[in-house]
Design an enzyme around this catalytic site. Sequence first.
Site, mmCIF file in Angstrom:
data_model
loop_
_atom_site.group_PDB
_atom_site.id
_atom_site.type_symbol
_atom_site.label_atom_id
_atom_site.label_comp_id
_atom_site.label_asym_id
_atom_site.label_seq_id
_atom_site.Cartn_x
_atom_site.Cartn_y
_atom_site.Cartn_z
ATOM 1 N N LYS A 249 -29.604 47.750 -26.240
ATOM 2 C CA LYS A 249 -28.911 46.471 -26.797
ATOM 3 C C LYS A 249 -29.302 46.188 -28.063
ATOM 4 O O LYS A 249 -30.507 45.446 -28.416
ATOM 5 C CB LYS A 249 -29.214 45.165 -26.093
ATOM 6 C CG LYS A 249 -28.463 43.839 -26.571
ATOM 7 C CD LYS A 249 -29.169 42.872 -25.291
ATOM 8 C CE LYS A 249 -28.233 41.657 -25.630
ATOM 9 N NZ LYS A 249 -28.002 41.006 -27.339
ATOM 10 N N ARG A 269 -17.734 38.405 -32.878
ATOM 11 C CA ARG A 269 -17.643 38.317 -31.401
ATOM 12 C C ARG A 269 -16.838 37.043 -31.183
ATOM 13 O O ARG A 269 -16.046 36.843 -30.198
ATOM 14 C CB ARG A 269 -18.812 38.305 -30.551
ATOM 15 C CG ARG A 269 -19.669 37.063 -30.865
ATOM 16 C CD ARG A 269 -21.064 37.157 -30.055
ATOM 17 N NE ARG A 269 -20.474 36.551 -28.619
ATOM 18 C CZ ARG A 269 -21.606 36.323 -27.753
ATOM 19 N NH1 ARG A 269 -22.697 36.682 -27.794
ATOM 20 N NH2 ARG A 269 -21.109 35.730 -26.524
ATOM 21 N N GLU A 294 -21.752 47.221 -32.623
ATOM 22 C CA GLU A 294 -22.739 46.547 -32.999
ATOM 23 C C GLU A 294 -22.836 46.695 -34.722
ATOM 24 O O GLU A 294 -22.838 47.861 -35.173
ATOM 25 C CB GLU A 294 -24.058 46.695 -32.441
ATOM 26 C CG GLU A 294 -25.148 45.657 -32.668
ATOM 27 C CD GLU A 294 -24.972 44.594 -31.917
ATOM 28 O OE1 GLU A 294 -25.646 43.547 -31.756
ATOM 29 O OE2 GLU A 294 -23.979 44.606 -30.769
ATOM 30 N N LYS A 417 -27.093 42.207 -19.058
ATOM 31 C CA LYS A 417 -28.037 42.514 -20.125
ATOM 32 C C LYS A 417 -29.781 42.105 -19.664
ATOM 33 O O LYS A 417 -29.801 41.261 -18.859
ATOM 34 C CB LYS A 417 -27.886 41.476 -21.316
ATOM 35 C CG LYS A 417 -27.744 40.093 -21.178
ATOM 36 C CD LYS A 417 -27.338 39.135 -22.140
ATOM 37 C CE LYS A 417 -27.287 37.586 -22.187
ATOM 38 N NZ LYS A 417 -26.756 36.891 -23.117
#
Length: 563
Positions: A249, A269, A294, A417
Site C-alpha cells: 500500500k 481518487r 499510486e 487493506k
Amino acid sequence: MRAFAELLDRLSLTSSRNAKLVLLRDYLKATPDPDRGWALAALTGDLSFDAAKPAMIRRAVEARVDSVLFGWSYDYVGDLAETVALIWPGDPDRRPNREPELSEVIEALKAAKRGEVQGLIEGWLDALAPKGRWALLKLVTGALRVGMSARLAKTAAAMIRPASVTEPPEPEGGETVTVLEPVDASDIEEVWHAVEPPYADLFAWLEGRGERPSPDAPGRFRPVMLAVAVDEAADFPKLSPADYAAEWKWDGIRVQAVREQGVAKLYSRTGDEISGAFPDVMAGLTFEGAIDGELLVWRDGEVAPFGDLQQRLNRKTVDAKLMAAHPAAVVAYDLLAENGEDLRGLPLRERRARLEALIAVHEGHRLHLSPVVDYDSWEGLGLLRADPPVGAAAEGLMLKRWDSGYVAGRPKGPWFKWKRDPHTIDAVMMYAQRGHGKRSSFYSDFTFGVWTDEGVLTPVGKAYFGFTDEELKGLDKFVRDHTIERFGPVRSVRAERDFGLVLEIAFEGLNRSPRHKSGVAMRFPRISRIRWDKPAREADTLASVMDLLDSLESGGGRVAKVP
C-alpha cells in the site's frame, strides 16, 4: 433559497447517515430544476465561484458593524458565515420585496466580475433571514461542512428514482408500465463526468423521463474500487492466502491515469482532474487505456517519501525546477481499460496479466508496475508488514482476491487493506480553536508540542479528531479553564513543565519540513488517547521525535527501491 437553507441547517444538525440521506432525497424530489441541481453541485464540491472571496464578506460586514464588535463576535462564534448571518443589521431602505432563488444567486455569481460580487452579497444578505444568510455565505465560500460527502450526496440522488413509470396509453387502450432498474451511487459516478450542473439530464434519467447520459466519453474517470480494513482476528481464519494477491500500500495518492483517443487526463481518487499539476507525468504516458495506481515521487529508480510528493500537490501549475527536483511517476496496480475495451468485469488475475504486458513494453520512467508480494501464510505476511523491505514508502499491504472484478465502491470481501500500526508520541496541548458546524461551540482543534533541549515546548502538529463527544466536552472545559492568552479565535492554553494536558498522538509518518518551526511535519495526526494521568514534563522531546524521523529515513528508508 429558503428550502436550500433549511436543508443545510438540518443536515448540519443531523449525525445519522440514513437521516441525512432521507433529508437530501426528499429535497431533491420536492425541489424543481435547476435549484436541486445547483444544490447537488454544491454538496458534491462541483460548484465554486472564482470571483467571490471571504475578504469581501468581511469588508461588507465591517462597513455596517463596528469592527471591534464584529471581531469579538467572530472570536466567540468561531465561524465567519454564522457570525455574519447573526450580526448582519440589514438595511430597510435596500431590502428587496422577495428573497432570491438559489439558481438566481448562482447564475449571478457565475456571471459577476470581482468588483460586482460584494454588492450582490450585501443585497442578498439584506433580503434573507439569518438562516438564509448563513446558507448563502456557506455557498459563496464553498465551506458547507454539513457532514455530507460527495458519494453520500450521489447515493441520495439515486434514491429519487421511482420503482416504475406509467407511460401514456396506447391507441388500443390501457397503460404501459415500465419498470425501472434501480441505480446507486456507483451508477451515478459512472456518468458523472458526462453531465454538468445543474444536471437536468441526470435527473431526467433518474426519474425515468430521459435516456441514461452516455458514460463513454474518451478520457473519462471510472468510479474507483476501495478496500475495507482487515480484522485480523475475525477475517484471517476465514480467508485462504492462496485466494489473495498481496501488494504494498504505497504512501502516495491514489490516481487514475487515462489516455484514450488523444485525450489524456490524470484524476484523483475523487475524480478531480490534476493533470495540470503533473505535465511531466502526462507527457511520459504512452499507453491507450485507463490505469489505476499510486502517484509518487520517483527518483533514480527509487520511491521517495510522501513529503517529497507534498511539494507538488495542490498546485494548478508547476515549473521546470520543481518537476526536476521532484519527478513524479505512477506505480500501477490495475488496468481498467485497454484499447477501447472495458476490463473491469474481468477477474484480477486476467487484468494483472494484461497490465504486466502493457508495462513491459511501455517506455520511459513515468509508469512502473506495483509488484506482487510473495507469501504463503498470514503470519509470514504479517512479518513483512511489520518490517517491509520497501520501508517507509509503504503504509502497509493490500489484499485482493485473484478472482475479483473491479467493482466501484467499497464491497466487503474482495479487497482488504492491512495498514502498519501507527507511530505514537506523547505531546502537550499548546493552543486550541473552535471547530465548525456542530463543533462551532466547542474547542476541538488542538495544536500540540514537545519539549526542546531548552525546556520549552515547540509545536509539532495539529489534531481535530480521534476523541469521542464526551471526551470533547472534557477537552473543551480544560481549554476554557486554562486559557492564558487570546489571539483572535485561537486560545493559548497553560502548558508548563509542572502543568499541562498530555495527548497521545497517533500518526502515519514524519517528514522534514523547513516551513515548520520544529522542522518536522506529521502525516495524519490524531488524538488516540487523552493522558489526564501523565505529568506534562514526561511528554516526548523534539530530540526523540527527530530520532524517530532518522530511524524512518535510515531503517525505513528515505527512499526505497521497488522490488
